[in-house]
Design an enzyme around this catalytic site. Structure first.
Site, PDB file in Angstrom:
ATOM      1  N   GLU B  46       0.702  -1.087  -0.111  1.00  0.00           N
ATOM      2  CA  GLU B  46      -0.096  -0.177  -0.163  1.00  0.00           C
ATOM      3  C   GLU B  46       0.882   1.197   0.072  1.00  0.00           C
ATOM      4  O   GLU B  46       0.336   2.445  -0.171  1.00  0.00           O
ATOM      5  CB  GLU B  46      -0.981  -0.168   0.993  1.00  0.00           C
ATOM      6  CG  GLU B  46      -0.376  -0.012   2.687  1.00  0.00           C
ATOM      7  CD  GLU B  46      -0.512  -1.296   3.208  1.00  0.00           C
ATOM      8  OE1 GLU B  46      -0.353  -2.180   2.385  1.00  0.00           O
ATOM      9  OE2 GLU B  46      -0.306  -1.245   4.422  1.00  0.00           O
ATOM     10  N   ASN B  47       2.085   1.034   0.180  1.00  0.00           N
ATOM     11  CA  ASN B  47       2.980   2.499  -0.058  1.00  0.00           C
ATOM     12  C   ASN B  47       3.198   2.712  -1.456  1.00  0.00           C
ATOM     13  O   ASN B  47       3.809   3.709  -1.839  1.00  0.00           O
ATOM     14  CB  ASN B  47       4.318   2.048   0.680  1.00  0.00           C
ATOM     15  CG  ASN B  47       4.887   0.861   0.261  1.00  0.00           C
ATOM     16  OD1 ASN B  47       4.456  -0.015   0.110  1.00  0.00           O
ATOM     17  ND2 ASN B  47       6.423   1.103   0.205  1.00  0.00           N
TER      18      ASN B  47
END
Lengths: 237, 207
Positions: B46-47
Site C-alpha cells: 500500500e505504500n
C-alpha cells in the site's frame, strides 16, 4: 524566474514561520525530504504541525525536529518507530492526530485539488469516526444504503517533498516506492519546495513520463541524500 | 495437532484465485506469498506498488524500494509504482480482491480489532482501516486463543475497532470459520483438531 536554489536553507528562505502547517512526503524513511528537514532544524522554526505519514526515527527524518522540540502536533497514520516521539506524546508535550493512511493521503490530494471534504467508509464504527458527520449513500448491493463519514481536505502552508529528478520548470520524477506520499503532499501546500537527487536540463525528461507537473513545485534544490534503510531484509542466494 | 504459522499461511493461500490482486498484512499473512504456487497472484504494497517481488539478494537492497513493513524488497516484470493517494484509491475503490490480515480480536458479527491496545504504546492504524473498509474480501489469520488460553473469537470485541462488520473468513490454528448471519460458522477444522475442541476454544456464537 528560476525555481532552482543552491541550498536547502536558501530554498526555505522567507517561507518558514512559527506555528505553520507543513505537509511532508515520505513513507517510513523512504522518500523523505531529509535535506529540507535538516534545514528546518537549522532555522529553528517552532510550534510546527506536520501532516506526514510517519514521524521518522529518533535521529533521522522528522525525528530530528522532535529532538529539538520544534514540533507541536503530528497528523500521521503510524508513529511506531520513534522512542522520543512516544516520550513526548505520553508526557503531553506533543499532540497527535491519527488518520488512517489512505484518508491522510486523500486529505492531502483533496486539499491540493480544492476539495474541502469527502466521504469515505474508512473508519466508520471506530474511534476515527467520532465527532464526524455521517451520511448514507446507496452504494451497496442493489442500492442498499451504506454509511460514510466526512473527512476534510488538508490545506497546508508549506509542502516539503523529495523526488529523484527535476527539470528547471519543476517537473518531477520519483523513483520506485519513494514516490509514496510525495505527490499528494506536494499538491496540498501553498508553497512547495522539492529536494531532488538531480536537476536535469529542460527537454531531458519525457513529457509523457512526468509524475508531478511543475505547476505544483515552486522551489527546487539538488543535494546528496543519505537514503537510510529502515529494515534491511535479504534472501539467501 | 493445531496448524503452525506456515500451515495457517498455506491454508490462507488456498483462498486466493488465479488473477487476483491481493494485499498481505505483516506477520503470518506475509508468509502466504510462499504458498501461492502456480497461481497468478499480484501482490499490492500500500505504500505504492503492484507486483511485489521477494526480498533482495544481499548487496542488492535499494533504499527506494520497500514494502509497507519498511522492508527492502524487489520488483517483478509486471511491477507498477504509484503514489499513496492512488494506492488507497484502488483499495477504497474495491479494486483489490482480498486482504489477508492479522488480528488481536474478531467478533461474531465480523468486527475486527488489530491496531490498538489502550494503555500500551499506541503506534497507529497505518493502512489497516482503509484496507478492511475497501477490499472485496477480508480474511483474518490469527491464533484462536491468547497466551492464557482465552478465545480471541468473541461475542463482542473489547479492544478499539479497526472496522465494523468487515471480516469475511477467519483462519486460526484450529480451523476455518466464516462470519455469517447470527455468528460464526465452522468451515473446517485443522487436521487432528475435533469440532468439539474448536467449539470449546471459541467464545463467539457458533451457528
Amino acid at each position: 524566474m528560476t525555481k532552482i536554489y543552491d541550498t536547502a536553507s536558501s530554498a526555505l528562505d522567507g517561507v518558514l514561520r512559527d506555528g505553520m502547517l507543513i505537509a511532508a512526503g515520505g513513507f517510513g524513511l523512504c522518500g523523505i525530504p531529509e535535506l529540507l528537514l535538516q534545514a528546518i532544524k537549522d532555522a529553528g522554526t517552532k510550534d510546527l504541525t506536520f501532516a506526514s505519514n510517519n514521524a521518522g526515527v529518533d535521529d533521522f527524518g522528522i525525528g530530528i525536529l522532535l529532538q529539538t522540540k520544534q514540533v507541536k502536533k503530528m497528523i500521521s497514520s503510524y508513529v511506531g518507530e520513534n522512542a522520543e516521539f512516544m516520550r513526548q506524546y505520553l508526557s503531553g508535550e506533543l499532540e497527535l492526530e491519527f488518520n488512517p493512511q489512505g484518508t491522510l493521503a486523500e486529505r492531502m490530494r483533496a486539499g491540493g485539488c480544492g476539495i474541502p471534504g469527502f466521504y469515505t467508509k474508512t473508519g466508520v464504527g471506530t474511534v476515527i469516526a467520532e465527532g464526524k458527520e455521517h451520511k448514507e449513500f446507496p452504494t451497496g448491493p442493489d442500492g442498499a444504503e451504506e454509511t460514510y463519514i466526512l473527512e476534510r481536505g488538508i490545506f497546508a502552508d508549506l509542502s516539503i517533498v523529495k523526488a529523484w529528478k527535476a527539470d528547471p520548470s519543476g517537473n518531477l520524477v520519483f523513483r520506485k516506492t519513494a514516490r509514496n506520499f510525495n505527490p499528494p503532499a506536494a499538491m496540498c501546500g501553498k508553497v512547495c519546495v522539492a529536494e531532488v537527487e538531480e536537476i536535469v536540463p529542460l527537454g531531458t525528461l519525457d513529457p509523457d513520463a512526468i509524475h508531478l507537473p511543475g505547476i505544483y513545485v515552486h522551489r527546487i534544490v539538488q543535494g546528496a541524500h543519505e537514503k537510510r534503510i529502515e529494515q534491511r531484509t535479504t534472501r539467501a542466494a | 495437532m493445531p496448524w503452525d504459522r506456515n500451515q495457517m499461511a498455506a491454508r490462507a493461500a488456498e483462498e486466493l484465485e488465479d488473477g487476483m490482486y491481493v494485499n498481505l498484512g505483516i506477520g503470518i499473512p506475509t508468509l502466504v506469498a510462499n504458498y501461492v504456487g502456480d497461481k497468478d497472484i499480484t501482490l499490492q504494497s500500500e505504500n505504492g506498488m503492484l507486483g511485489m517481488g521477494p526480498f533482495p539478494l544481499e548487496g542488492e537492497e535499494d533504499a527506494d524500494l520497500i514494502n509497507a513493513g519498511k522492508q527492502t524488497i524487489t520488483e517483478l516484470r509486471r511491477t507498477s509504482y504509484f503514489d499513496s493517494a492512488t494506492s488507497f484509491g484502488m483499495i477504497r475503490g474495491g479494486k483489490i480482491a482480498a486482504a489477508i490480515l492479522g488480528a488481536m480480536e474478531v467478533a461474531e458479527n465480523g468486527d475486527l480489532a488489530n491496531w490498538m491496545i489502550p494503555g500500551k504504546l499506541v503506534k497507529g492504524m497505518g493502512g489497516a482501516m482503509d484496507l478492511v473498509a475497501g477490499v472485496g474480501r477480508v480474511i483474518v489469520v490469527m491464533d484462536h486463543t491468547n497466551k492464557h488460553g482465552e478465545s480471541k473469537l468473541l461475542k463482542d470485541c473489547t479492544l478499539p475497532l479497526t472496522g465494523k462488520g468487515v471480516v469475511d473468513r477467519i483462519i486460526t490454528n484450529l480451523g476455518v470459520l466464516d462470519v455469517v448471519e447470527g455468528g460464526l460458522k465452522i468451515v473446517e477444522t485443522a487436521e487432528g483438531v475435533t469440532e468439539e475442541e474448536l467449539r470449546a476454544a471459541t467464545e463467539a456464537t457458533l451457528v
